[in-house]
Design a protein around this motif. Sequence first.
Motif, PDB file in Angstrom:
ATOM      1  N   GLY A  41     -30.937  -7.201  35.721  1.00  0.00           N
ATOM      2  CA  GLY A  41     -30.620  -7.406  37.133  1.00  0.00           C
ATOM      3  C   GLY A  41     -31.005  -6.265  38.047  1.00  0.00           C
ATOM      4  O   GLY A  41     -30.765  -6.347  39.261  1.00  0.00           O
ATOM      5  N   PHE A  42     -31.581  -5.210  37.521  1.00  0.00           N
ATOM      6  CA  PHE A  42     -31.921  -4.049  38.338  1.00  0.00           C
ATOM      7  C   PHE A  42     -33.314  -3.568  38.006  1.00  0.00           C
ATOM      8  O   PHE A  42     -33.779  -3.679  36.862  1.00  0.00           O
ATOM      9  N   SER A  43     -33.986  -3.032  39.020  1.00  0.00           N
ATOM     10  CA  SER A  43     -35.235  -2.295  38.823  1.00  0.00           C
ATOM     11  C   SER A  43     -35.066  -0.945  39.498  1.00  0.00           C
ATOM     12  O   SER A  43     -34.302  -0.810  40.465  1.00  0.00           O
ATOM     13  N   PHE A  44     -35.822   0.036  39.008  1.00  0.00           N
ATOM     14  CA  PHE A  44     -35.532   1.403  39.426  1.00  0.00           C
ATOM     15  C   PHE A  44     -36.787   2.122  39.902  1.00  0.00           C
ATOM     16  O   PHE A  44     -37.862   2.020  39.293  1.00  0.00           O
ATOM     17  N   GLU A  45     -36.603   2.848  41.013  1.00  0.00           N
ATOM     18  CA  GLU A  45     -37.602   3.798  41.493  1.00  0.00           C
ATOM     19  C   GLU A  45     -37.042   5.177  41.197  1.00  0.00           C
ATOM     20  O   GLU A  45     -36.009   5.560  41.755  1.00  0.00           O
ATOM     21  N   ILE A  46     -37.693   5.922  40.289  1.00  0.00           N
ATOM     22  CA  ILE A  46     -37.123   7.161  39.764  1.00  0.00           C
ATOM     23  C   ILE A  46     -37.847   8.355  40.355  1.00  0.00           C
ATOM     24  O   ILE A  46     -39.089   8.436  40.339  1.00  0.00           O
ATOM     25  N   GLU A  47     -37.068   9.323  40.875  1.00  0.00           N
ATOM     26  CA  GLU A  47     -37.606  10.607  41.317  1.00  0.00           C
ATOM     27  C   GLU A  47     -37.130  11.655  40.304  1.00  0.00           C
ATOM     28  O   GLU A  47     -35.925  11.898  40.178  1.00  0.00           O
ATOM     29  N   HIS A  48     -38.106  12.262  39.607  1.00  0.00           N
ATOM     30  CA  HIS A  48     -37.793  13.183  38.522  1.00  0.00           C
ATOM     31  C   HIS A  48     -37.917  14.624  39.017  1.00  0.00           C
ATOM     32  O   HIS A  48     -38.938  15.023  39.581  1.00  0.00           O
ATOM     33  N   VAL A  49     -36.839  15.417  38.836  1.00  0.00           N
ATOM     34  CA  VAL A  49     -36.846  16.834  39.197  1.00  0.00           C
ATOM     35  C   VAL A  49     -36.405  17.635  37.984  1.00  0.00           C
ATOM     36  O   VAL A  49     -35.685  17.134  37.118  1.00  0.00           O
ATOM     37  N   VAL A  50     -36.831  18.929  37.988  1.00  0.00           N
ATOM     38  CA  VAL A  50     -36.577  19.725  36.785  1.00  0.00           C
ATOM     39  C   VAL A  50     -35.863  21.038  37.095  1.00  0.00           C
ATOM     40  O   VAL A  50     -35.520  21.774  36.154  1.00  0.00           O
ATOM     41  N   SER A  51     -35.664  21.371  38.366  1.00  0.00           N
ATOM     42  CA  SER A  51     -35.079  22.672  38.701  1.00  0.00           C
ATOM     43  C   SER A  51     -34.021  22.513  39.787  1.00  0.00           C
ATOM     44  O   SER A  51     -33.885  21.474  40.447  1.00  0.00           O
ATOM     45  N   ARG A  52     -33.294  23.600  40.016  1.00  0.00           N
ATOM     46  CA  ARG A  52     -32.251  23.605  41.041  1.00  0.00           C
ATOM     47  C   ARG A  52     -32.845  23.353  42.420  1.00  0.00           C
ATOM     48  O   ARG A  52     -32.317  22.538  43.182  1.00  0.00           O
TER      49      ARG A  52
END
Length: 479
Positions: A41-52
Amino acid sequence: MMSMIHEATTDEGVVRCRVLLLEDSPIDADLARAHLDHVDGFSFEIEHVVSRQSFLDALEQGGPFDLILSDFALPDFDGMQALDLVRERLPETPFIFVSGVLGEENAIEALKQGATDYVVKLRMQRLRLVVRRALIEARDRDRLRSAAQALQDSEAQLRYALQAGRLGAWELDLATGRMQVSDICAANFGLSDGRGLSSYETLKACILPDDLPGQQRAVQHAIDAHEDLDVEYRNVWPDGSVHWVQVRGRAVYDRNGTPTRMMGISLDVTERKQAEERQNLLLEELNHRVKNTLAIVQSIAAQTLRSAGSPAAFTEAFQARLRILSQAHDLLTREQWQGALLEEIVGLTLAPYQGAGRVRIGGPPVMLSTGVAVSLHLAFHELATNAAKYGALSVDGGRVEVTWSADGGEGDGEGRTLTLDWRESGGPPVVAPNRRGFGSRMIERALPYELDGDVVLAFAPEGLHCVLAIPLSPRVRLR
């Protein structure tokens, strides 16, 4: 901040969500993406970050986000710090830990600090269930919040509408007789707040006794017939003044049809009732004035017909007298039928003869009622017409003086008399007529009757002299 869950929906009914993923391991980030792809029921737009810093930049510039996933331990950052930042900036956004080092104590502490849930990387298949549950719960909370806000806005609009319309709200428990009323409703009964109307008995005590039976019949009929209550009645305020109130409402029934409550609104309609009373009085006064005017016209017609020598003479005299009557009505209309000043009446009559000192008018300000003003205007017209035809105004050197004074004590009440003096001089020698015409009869007979006064009409050789004495009264008063 869950608006996207509600609004961003595909044609297939799949809800699109934005996810902020804080993860320093590319492999674990790909693993999280893979499991999110299988959330029903869901699709996702992902923003990936790795630091503060990248995490802060995303929160400040890239939002809003519907979900935040975070590792617990990072090289320059940790998940608890990330949780604090999210709770400060996006307190309603679900925050789920996804970590391989999260122990039970840390997990419990994270939940205490506001985390939504946690998933151990060794059991990543659990992520689908946790994410879906978190998003559904967030959506439901957002819907409840929106509904509550809509209800609050609606209640605020209702309160504003009631205040703007001066409408008071009330509710009556039919079993106990207890009432709850708004402050405006209490004000409609002259009370400072709703505590003054705590029961139906206190309400009935405010109602004028003559109106109480009608009010009770209206209430009982509305309950028995399952109809709206709409009744107007008078109520007595604590200061003794009487006011009108309109009450509308409807009964509420239980599943057995038993009436349990009544609720509705109240409105102070005193101003409207007073306006209706004034309108009725004006209609009655108009009817009275029309009848009086028709009676005057009938009398003028009959008297003119008897004194006229020919149809042409009748037409001329009758039309002239109607014009004078119309002038008086025009003057009274300008004064909104509140009467006219004696000086205005005399001046209006003698205006055609003003100039070269031929007319002198003088006396204190005297206010005449409408009926007196019309009668005196007609009388002065007859005197002026006679003077123009046969008396002082028929020659160049003739003069007319009209003066008045109040005699017989002080003040402007009963016991004092207004004396009007019409005196002609400088005209041809006056000869008393053998037969009294319309004007003489009206002055000598009608005026004393209508004004409750005395008239002396003297045809002296040096000039006509007319003295009219009228008692001061509400109809004739010093101003």
